[in-house]
Design a protein around this motif. Structure first.
Motif, PDB file in Angstrom:
ATOM      1  N   ALA A   1      -1.588  26.414  12.005  1.00 51.18           N
ATOM      2  CA  ALA A   1      -2.075  27.284  10.784  1.00 51.18           C
ATOM      3  C   ALA A   1      -1.392  26.884   9.431  1.00 51.18           C
ATOM      4  O   ALA A   1      -2.297  27.172   8.203  1.00 51.18           O
ATOM      5  N   VAL A   2      -0.451  26.088   9.549  1.00 49.55           N
ATOM      6  CA  VAL A   2      -0.091  25.406   8.337  1.00 49.55           C
ATOM      7  C   VAL A   2      -0.930  24.385   7.818  1.00 49.55           C
ATOM      8  O   VAL A   2      -1.012  24.009   6.493  1.00 49.55           O
ATOM      9  N   MET A   3      -1.631  23.513   8.916  1.00 52.44           N
ATOM     10  CA  MET A   3      -2.734  22.494   8.362  1.00 52.44           C
ATOM     11  C   MET A   3      -3.780  22.794   7.855  1.00 52.44           C
ATOM     12  O   MET A   3      -4.673  22.106   7.531  1.00 52.44           O
ATOM     13  N   ARG A   4      -4.041  24.336   7.838  1.00 51.13           N
ATOM     14  CA  ARG A   4      -5.324  24.658   7.323  1.00 51.13           C
ATOM     15  C   ARG A   4      -5.529  24.462   5.999  1.00 51.13           C
ATOM     16  O   ARG A   4      -4.662  24.653   5.178  1.00 51.13           O
ATOM     17  N   PRO A   5      -6.778  23.919   5.715  1.00 49.58           N
ATOM     18  CA  PRO A   5      -7.216  23.505   4.183  1.00 49.58           C
ATOM     19  C   PRO A   5      -7.043  24.852   3.274  1.00 49.58           C
ATOM     20  O   PRO A   5      -7.163  25.838   3.659  1.00 49.58           O
ATOM     21  N   GLY A   6      -6.517  24.617   2.319  1.00 51.50           N
ATOM     22  CA  GLY A   6      -5.881  25.619   1.361  1.00 51.50           C
ATOM     23  C   GLY A   6      -4.413  25.731   1.435  1.00 51.50           C
ATOM     24  O   GLY A   6      -3.750  26.197   0.180  1.00 51.50           O
ATOM     25  N   ARG A   7      -3.950  25.527   2.325  1.00 47.52           N
ATOM     26  CA  ARG A   7      -2.338  25.242   2.426  1.00 47.52           C
ATOM     27  C   ARG A   7      -2.110  23.746   2.507  1.00 47.52           C
ATOM     28  O   ARG A   7      -0.985  23.294   1.720  1.00 47.52           O
ATOM     29  N   ILE A   8      -2.860  22.900   3.279  1.00 50.47           N
ATOM     30  CA  ILE A   8      -2.551  21.441   3.258  1.00 50.47           C
ATOM     31  C   ILE A   8      -3.890  20.841   3.054  1.00 50.47           C
ATOM     32  O   ILE A   8      -4.773  20.816   3.764  1.00 50.47           O
ATOM     33  N   ASP A   9      -4.138  20.289   1.871  1.00 53.86           N
ATOM     34  CA  ASP A   9      -5.284  19.842   1.650  1.00 53.86           C
ATOM     35  C   ASP A   9      -5.552  18.310   1.869  1.00 53.86           C
ATOM     36  O   ASP A   9      -6.737  17.863   1.759  1.00 53.86           O
ATOM     37  N   TYR A  10      -4.561  17.694   1.590  1.00 49.24           N
ATOM     38  CA  TYR A  10      -4.428  16.260   1.856  1.00 49.24           C
ATOM     39  C   TYR A  10      -3.192  15.731   2.472  1.00 49.24           C
ATOM     40  O   TYR A  10      -1.979  16.228   2.155  1.00 49.24           O
ATOM     41  N   LYS A  11      -3.415  15.083   3.842  1.00 52.25           N
ATOM     42  CA  LYS A  11      -2.246  14.872   4.551  1.00 52.25           C
ATOM     43  C   LYS A  11      -2.535  13.197   4.711  1.00 52.25           C
ATOM     44  O   LYS A  11      -3.452  12.734   4.945  1.00 52.25           O
ATOM     45  N   VAL A  12      -1.164  12.400   4.667  1.00 52.02           N
ATOM     46  CA  VAL A  12      -1.027  11.018   4.691  1.00 52.02           C
ATOM     47  C   VAL A  12       0.040  10.673   5.456  1.00 52.02           C
ATOM     48  O   VAL A  12       1.110  11.187   5.501  1.00 52.02           O
ATOM     49  N   ASN A  13      -0.098   9.787   6.485  1.00 53.47           N
ATOM     50  CA  ASN A  13       0.952   9.267   7.288  1.00 53.47           C
ATOM     51  C   ASN A  13       1.592   8.120   6.529  1.00 53.47           C
ATOM     52  O   ASN A  13       1.050   6.937   6.329  1.00 53.47           O
ATOM     53  N   VAL A  14       2.878   8.315   6.578  1.00 47.18           N
ATOM     54  CA  VAL A  14       3.620   7.341   5.822  1.00 47.18           C
ATOM     55  C   VAL A  14       4.496   6.909   6.850  1.00 47.18           C
ATOM     56  O   VAL A  14       5.603   7.315   7.233  1.00 47.18           O
ATOM     57  N   ALA A  15       4.204   5.842   7.457  1.00 51.36           N
ATOM     58  CA  ALA A  15       4.869   5.285   8.723  1.00 51.36           C
ATOM     59  C   ALA A  15       5.878   4.136   8.227  1.00 51.36           C
ATOM     60  O   ALA A  15       6.337   3.893   7.226  1.00 51.36           O
ATOM     61  N   ASN A  16       6.140   3.562   9.461  1.00 46.96           N
ATOM     62  CA  ASN A  16       7.171   2.528   9.373  1.00 46.96           C
ATOM     63  C   ASN A  16       6.606   1.231   8.581  1.00 46.96           C
ATOM     64  O   ASN A  16       5.459   1.303   8.433  1.00 46.96           O
ATOM     65  N   ALA A  17       7.362   0.222   8.265  1.00 45.97           N
ATOM     66  CA  ALA A  17       7.158  -0.662   7.252  1.00 45.97           C
ATOM     67  C   ALA A  17       5.914  -1.573   8.093  1.00 45.97           C
ATOM     68  O   ALA A  17       6.221  -2.116   9.206  1.00 45.97           O
ATOM     69  N   THR A  18       4.814  -1.853   7.505  1.00 48.63           N
ATOM     70  CA  THR A  18       3.851  -2.952   7.736  1.00 48.63           C
ATOM     71  C   THR A  18       3.966  -4.468   7.283  1.00 48.63           C
ATOM     72  O   THR A  18       5.002  -4.340   6.522  1.00 48.63           O
ATOM     73  N   LYS A  19       3.217  -5.022   7.731  1.00 43.84           N
ATOM     74  CA  LYS A  19       3.374  -6.626   7.295  1.00 43.84           C
ATOM     75  C   LYS A  19       3.195  -6.665   5.744  1.00 43.84           C
ATOM     76  O   LYS A  19       3.733  -7.293   4.943  1.00 43.84           O
ATOM     77  N   TYR A  20       2.218  -5.588   5.098  1.00 45.71           N
ATOM     78  CA  TYR A  20       1.885  -5.400   3.891  1.00 45.71           C
ATOM     79  C   TYR A  20       3.303  -5.151   3.194  1.00 45.71           C
ATOM     80  O   TYR A  20       3.736  -5.950   1.941  1.00 45.71           O
ATOM     81  N   GLN A  21       3.816  -4.041   3.628  1.00 42.15           N
ATOM     82  CA  GLN A  21       4.967  -3.469   2.801  1.00 42.15           C
ATOM     83  C   GLN A  21       6.305  -4.344   3.087  1.00 42.15           C
ATOM     84  O   GLN A  21       6.753  -4.786   1.998  1.00 42.15           O
ATOM     85  N   MET A  22       6.405  -5.042   4.205  1.00 41.26           N
ATOM     86  CA  MET A  22       7.529  -6.293   4.145  1.00 41.26           C
ATOM     87  C   MET A  22       7.161  -7.351   3.027  1.00 41.26           C
ATOM     88  O   MET A  22       8.205  -7.534   2.541  1.00 41.26           O
ATOM     89  N   GLU A  23       5.974  -7.789   3.018  1.00 37.45           N
ATOM     90  CA  GLU A  23       6.043  -8.890   2.184  1.00 37.45           C
ATOM     91  C   GLU A  23       6.170  -8.407   0.817  1.00 37.45           C
ATOM     92  O   GLU A  23       6.632  -9.026  -0.417  1.00 37.45           O
ATOM     93  N   GLN A  24       5.590  -7.245   0.489  1.00 33.22           N
ATOM     94  CA  GLN A  24       5.951  -6.621  -1.003  1.00 33.22           C
ATOM     95  C   GLN A  24       7.234  -6.318  -1.390  1.00 33.22           C
ATOM     96  O   GLN A  24       7.738  -6.587  -2.536  1.00 33.22           O
ATOM     97  N   MET A  25       8.000  -5.890  -0.448  1.00 30.34           N
ATOM     98  CA  MET A  25       9.210  -5.312  -0.836  1.00 30.34           C
ATOM     99  C   MET A  25       9.915  -6.670  -0.724  1.00 30.34           C
ATOM    100  O   MET A  25      11.162  -6.822  -1.675  1.00 30.34           O
ATOM    101  N   PHE A  26       9.849  -7.835  -0.106  1.00 28.32           N
ATOM    102  CA  PHE A  26      10.689  -9.088  -0.039  1.00 28.32           C
ATOM    103  C   PHE A  26      10.476  -9.570  -1.658  1.00 28.32           C
ATOM    104  O   PHE A  26      11.692 -10.237  -2.164  1.00 28.32           O
ATOM    105  N   LEU A  27       9.201  -9.737  -2.083  1.00 31.26           N
ATOM    106  CA  LEU A  27       8.893 -10.367  -3.303  1.00 31.26           C
ATOM    107  C   LEU A  27       9.280  -9.534  -4.381  1.00 31.26           C
ATOM    108  O   LEU A  27       9.503 -10.093  -5.423  1.00 31.26           O
ATOM    109  N   ARG A  28       9.529  -8.310  -4.077  1.00 32.01           N
ATOM    110  CA  ARG A  28      10.126  -7.585  -5.323  1.00 32.01           C
ATOM    111  C   ARG A  28      11.618  -7.750  -5.393  1.00 32.01           C
ATOM    112  O   ARG A  28      12.164  -7.864  -6.569  1.00 32.01           O
ATOM    113  N   PHE A  29      12.402  -8.142  -4.252  1.00 29.77           N
ATOM    114  CA  PHE A  29      13.802  -8.251  -4.580  1.00 29.77           C
ATOM    115  C   PHE A  29      13.982  -9.793  -4.845  1.00 29.77           C
ATOM    116  O   PHE A  29      15.009 -10.132  -5.354  1.00 29.77           O
TER     117      PHE A  29
END
Length: 443
Positions: A360-388
């Motif tokens: 019932a919480v997931m119904r549109p109008g209550r949640i219209d946009y959902k995104v999976n923010v998962a553990n670090a991918t290779k892309y994130q590992m690379e971007q974070m390393f180069l940022r530091f």
């Protein structure tokens, strides 16, 4: 006998003598009674003295009131007015004040995950204070009334009364403008975090520096897609109105702890120049009505954040409507998408366990946009390393390969801790990758 031989009586003299004797007798009797009666004399004296004092006091009061109205002027600021907190904050920082009455204001927030955050401030307490503002002296009196302003938590009604010379009355407006500017300046370029207090929103601690979007590394295109959707929503209010669609948008960020959900929301608020209102559904004083009221009275330009919503409600059954304290599951749904729910609101919800949320919480109008923010991918590992460690391309490739070879999920929070610990040596960061296998390791 002739008339000449008749004795002549002076009746006027006799009358004077008679009157004199009567007057003398009366005076003698009066003095005898008064002088001879000490009780009478004492009572009369006290009566005359009391009457005189009462008339004198009444005259003094009239004169003082006349002088007060002619020479002094008051300004009363009730606690429900927005400028009340502005003034208290301004006065707490005012250098020219004389006060021995201080009050502690503790902001306490318990998160759904069990962690607790507190912030302590010292502000002018109830009593009388003296300040000097632009050469004029002002008497400040903070009072608490017996009237209860909020019955849910017993908060008393308060007022602050400023008194100064009538000729300096124009300084009241200047003082309040200074207090407002101080509050606005403290928030310029920063994000204000609000938490619910009784039936109103109050700033929690000092405004935080805006977090740059570039400091939050999500998987490729995830960050950009959310930002684009939010901006599209903000510029299409009229489109919603013309089609009779409630003008609100709900976002759900789900994924494991430490993946950057809350950090991204904070960075997004800074990018949009918005503030954040954090609602704790585990608050023991929170009820359905209060939840609805607070969501309908958000401060301007604010995002609504419901953190760890899975910890507040689990899946319902027909025989048990899950609830925490005074908030029911149906109360939450109505606040999100009911007839009395708010308009022009952006709500962000986070969860570590998507599977625990009721459909019932997931119904549109209550949640219209959902995104999976998962553990670090290779892309994130690379971007974070180069940022530091900018320009360390070879070491970056080595870092990504070695991290991927660990065979365990790694969160962006773990990577950030690793980089901060080894901020001066990228090679040491690579050498310490094996410690990520130890779940209890703390950098």
């Amino acid at each position: 006998m002739s008339d000449n031989n008749v004795p002549q009586i002076d009746f006027s003299k006799a009358r004077d003598q008679s009157d004199g004797s009567i007057s003398g007798m009366a005076k003698g009797l009066f003095h005898q009674v008064v002088d001879g009666n000490p009780y009478f004399a004492a009572g009369g004296g006290l009566m005359i003295l009391g009457t005189s004092l009462a008339m004198f006091r009444k005259g003094i009061i009239k004169v003082s009131r006349l002088v007060y109205h002619q020479m002094l002027v008051d300004l009363e600021i009730p606690s429900k007015d927005r400028s009340y907190l502005w003034f208290l904050q301004w006065m707490s920082q005012h250098p020219h004040r004389s006060s021995r009455h201080l009050a502690v204001e503790t902001n306490y927030m318990q998160h759904n995950n069990g962690s607790v955050t507190t912030n302590i401030n010292f502000i002018p307490g109830p009593g009388t204070h003296l300040i000097k503002y632009k050469g004029a002296y002002m008497l400040v009196k903070r009072e608490r009334s017996g009237q209860i302003a909020n019955f849910s938590n017993g908060t008393p009604f308060e007022t602050v009364k400023l008194t100064t010379l009538y000729r300096d009355r124009s300084l009241f407006n200047e003082l309040l403008l200074d207090a407002k500017n101080l509050a606005v300046t403290a928030q310029t370029g920063k994000t204000v975090i609000y938490t619910s207090w009784a039936n109103e929103w109050r700033p929690f601690g000092q405004p935080k520096a805006k977090r740059l979007l570039s400091s939050v590394i999500l998987d490729k295109d995830v960050k950009e897609s959310i930002i684009a959707d939010v901006r599209d929503f903000l510029r299409n209010g009229r489109w919603y109105q013309e089609r009779g669609i409630p003008y609100r948008r709900g976002y759900l960020l789900y994924g494991p702890p430490g993946s950057g959900k809350t950090s991204f929301i904070q960075a997004l608020a800074g990018e949009l120049d918005y503030n954040i209102c954090i609602m704790n559904l585990a608050d023991g004083n929170l009820t359905d009505d209060r939840l609805n009221y607070l969501m309908n009275n958000l401060p301007e330009r604010s995002l609504m954040l419901l953190e760890d919503i899975d910890a507040a409600f689990v899946k319902r059954t027909r025989s048990d409507e899950g609830h925490v304290n005074g908030v029911t599951f149906s109360g939450l749904l109505n606040a999100l998408d009911g007839i009395a729910s708010s308009e022009e609101i952006i709500t962000f919800m986070t969860t570590n366990h998507l599977e625990r949320l009721d459909p019932a919480v997931m119904r549109p109008g209550r949640i219209d946009y959902k995104v999976n923010v998962a553990n670090a991918t290779k892309y994130q590992m690379e971007q974070m390393f180069l940022r530091f460690f900018p320009d360390e391309l070879q070491l970056c490739k080595k870092f990504v390969e070695k991290t991927s070879a660990l065979g365990i999920p790694v969160s962006t929070a773990q990577l950030q801790g690793l980089f901060v610990f080894n901020k001066n040596s990228p090679q040491d960061a690579i050498n310490m990758l094996d410690t990520l296998k130890d779940a209890n390791h703390v950098f």
